[in-house]
Design an enzyme around this catalytic site. Sequence first.
Site, PDB file in Angstrom:
ATOM      1  N   MET A 181      45.044  46.614  39.822  1.00  0.00           N
ATOM      2  CA  MET A 181      46.186  46.650  39.091  1.00  0.00           C
ATOM      3  C   MET A 181      47.081  45.646  38.556  1.00  0.00           C
ATOM      4  O   MET A 181      46.797  44.565  39.157  1.00  0.00           O
ATOM      5  CB  MET A 181      47.152  47.738  39.702  1.00  0.00           C
ATOM      6  CG  MET A 181      46.454  49.258  40.183  1.00  0.00           C
ATOM      7  SD  MET A 181      47.414  50.184  40.845  1.00  0.00           S
ATOM      8  CE  MET A 181      47.390  49.726  42.459  1.00  0.00           C
ATOM      9  N   GLY A 212      43.311  43.432  43.252  1.00  0.00           N
ATOM     10  CA  GLY A 212      43.264  43.020  41.919  1.00  0.00           C
ATOM     11  C   GLY A 212      42.978  43.972  40.872  1.00  0.00           C
ATOM     12  O   GLY A 212      42.572  43.692  39.626  1.00  0.00           O
TER      13      GLY A 212
END
Length: 891
Positions: free
Chosen positions: A110, A108
């Site tokens: 990027m 979570g």
Amino acid sequence: MIEKTQWVYKFGGKHTQGNAEMRDLLGGKGANLAEMARLGLPIPPGFTITTDMCRIYYENDKQLPESLEEQVQNALDTMAQETGCVFGDDDNPLIVSVRSGSRASMPGMMDTVLNLGLNDINVHSLAKKSLDKRFAFDTYRRFIQMYSNVVLNVHSDCFEKILEEHREANGYYEDSDFTADNWHEIITLYKKIIREKTDHDFPQNPKDQLWRAIHAVFASWQNDRAIIYRRLNDVPNEWGTAVNVQSMVFGNMGNTSMTGVCFTRNPSTGEKHFYGEYLVNAQGEDVVAGIRTPHNISKAGREKQGDKRPSMEENMPDVYAELKSLMHRLETHYKDMQDIEFTVQKGTLYLLQTRSGKRTALAALNIAKDMYDENLISKNEALMRIAPNALKQLLHPRLHPDAKKELLAKALPASPGAVSGQIVLNAEDVVRLAADGQKAILVRVETSPEDIQGMNAAEGILTGRGGMTSHAAVVARGMGRTCVVGCSDMQIDFENMCVNFGNIQLKQGDYITLDGDNGLVLKGNLPTLPPDLSENFDWLMREVDKIRTVKVRTNAETPADTLIAKKFGAEGIGLCRTEHMFFSQERIIQMRQMILADNKEERCKALNALQPMQQQDFVEIFNIMEDLPVTIRLLDPPLHEFLPQNEAEIEALATISGHPIKHIKQRIEALHEFNPMLGHRGCRLAITFPEIYEMQVRAIFLAAIEVHRRTQKNITPEIMIPLVGLSEELSNLRKLVDTTAQSIFKQENIHLDYYVGTMIELPRAALCADELAQYADFLSFGTNDLTQTTFGISRDDAGSFLEYYQKNNIIKFDPFMTMDINGVGKLIEIACQKAKSVRPDIKLGICGEHGGDAASIEFCIKTGLDYVSCSPFRIPTAKLSATQTRIKHNM
Ligand code: PEP
Ligand code: MG
């Protein structure tokens, strides 16, 4: 040269070019998609743009080379052959996901864009082809929302607000309740917002959309949360991310479609059963973002949680059976617990990702031991599977059985341990409170990656929404924070800064306790018990003790700490800091009298009063450690640390000592130093006031003799002189120790063996270790001070700028936690080599904080130290790390 390089690797069917070995180049997700395609598993086709391209992107001022376009187009053409859909086509559009994927999984952190390639025209084609207008418009609005957030920087709150208004107006509970017309209307409003916020219409050209999304994913490698995550998890900045473009399959195509996440074993406990969650008529983001609370995948899991909603096993038994068999195949192939993302589109199962699942230390231990027992991996592989720094999680406290439990709510047990703290509703306040030494529980509706620092600083995390695979659960587990998620009985009232559990209202600042093993939220600050270590833990400790050769000692000065250390298998005490023994009420008074003394006679009087108390401390420690080595460090800190801090204490001291208040204040003033860490401390105190160390040495030997006489054990004290920089300091103080010892032996008519050594805490001491070694039986690296004095950075004040340094890549890690191998490490190497040149049998150890840090221990072993010493709770970490170093380097 750049032109010829392959930047794009295809996956899917016979076109697959990568494999699992290529994770450095393709990232974990890309490499595993290729591997799964090679295994013939149902993978929607796509391609990966390499991590090398990410580096080029940053080296070239965020530009991508033209040759990439050609390679991407070629891969899109292959996808068209595989799927029969054409990217950018009005009538038969190929819809794709664009996702990040680095070498290390960074859940979570990027950016991702799903459903890309849709526009106002081809959304109608999608509707026609799928015979489902609701689905097509739901998909388009999802795309607009996510793309606008990730690529156009329009905050998702703007869209959520519109959704919320429509939900309320129509009395809907879930997004799947919306009709095609609702979505159509919502899309019009979304587009209006985008026009307002960006001055442009929502982009309609799919190629444009794709390139901007690829840029955004590469750019997200350097967003704040990714940078912080890398820092907390030691992921190098240079690695970069790959970009995966993959043909979409849709879990939101009605009630025979679903999306989910599953683990081949329980990531929290390691138990061997399939474990996972799914949502019908939804897309992957709905599960991960915790927007809806997912259902349990298996019937047994559902029943265990007391969940009434149907499991996937009951809902779609055939697809469940197929998934189960694929999971088994993947685990056997990778020989590790897998975390798998899947989507079912109209009854057909697709796998979208597999990776080694993040797990708690308990799960890591249990899975490693079980897989060894199942002959899936070797014993050494099992020992290498457990992260040494995570072992402390196993030592988490549990709730005391007598604790008066007032249950506020029961939710999902995402990460174990029992912790108490004040309710705090935002991450920044948690960081602030923690810096102030206060305990906080971060309470959120759901966490987002921006909360990561607060999560790290919190004792525990509690969320209102989300499941076991939500952001909060995954991140907390990785960090070893206690975590309870999906607490739907809790309502947060941000306006009044309070939290409601049914009709019980608690304010921010009130205490709650989380029981992360059972998912309980309890009222108040409840007592806990130290952890109960399992059989597998004992197995681990037995095995590591068979392999490692470096000794592991502990830093302990109280009988309580010494006992804990012994229980964890400490092989001696590497640092007993005697100053901590002078802070109790009765002793500090004598200590202060000693400091106030105007002459030696008065000083000796106070010291004589302290001696029996000090002696008793040593008796207790020798008793516990029996014939294991005990290194006692003589008084180290500057004297002013013992003086009264406020008027009341000064007055009390004046009454007891008979010294006038004025005299005491003058003495405090005289002892004031601008740089106390570099001032009159350590051995310098004893050079000027030898009677202090004389008293301590007498207490040590009298205690050793007493224990030896009673137990007949060989008590061999090791006396350590701190902060030595000059060989003259050491030769003088060694003489003091020897003379004092001889006089006691004569008086007691006994002889005990003993050692005298010094700490290496100053660069000069390291560089002149050969001179010091003439007077030292051992050297112990005090890397706390050695780091401070090598960098010239105060260990107490570094926080104000080290954080900034780390954020901005001036320094990669905190050198007070992980050893600076290039600087401090070099000094240690020089010192070892010089000391051994004059005294080959000199014993070498480390007693700074680095003695309990896995990476630093590896360095210590490679440098040839005989022992590391660390705080009691870090002993298992040190032992495992020493073992892994031996296995890894065959030493
Ligand atoms: C050190 O300096 O590394 C050390 C162990 O001593 P202290 O932390 O007590 O200064
Ligand atoms: Mg020190």
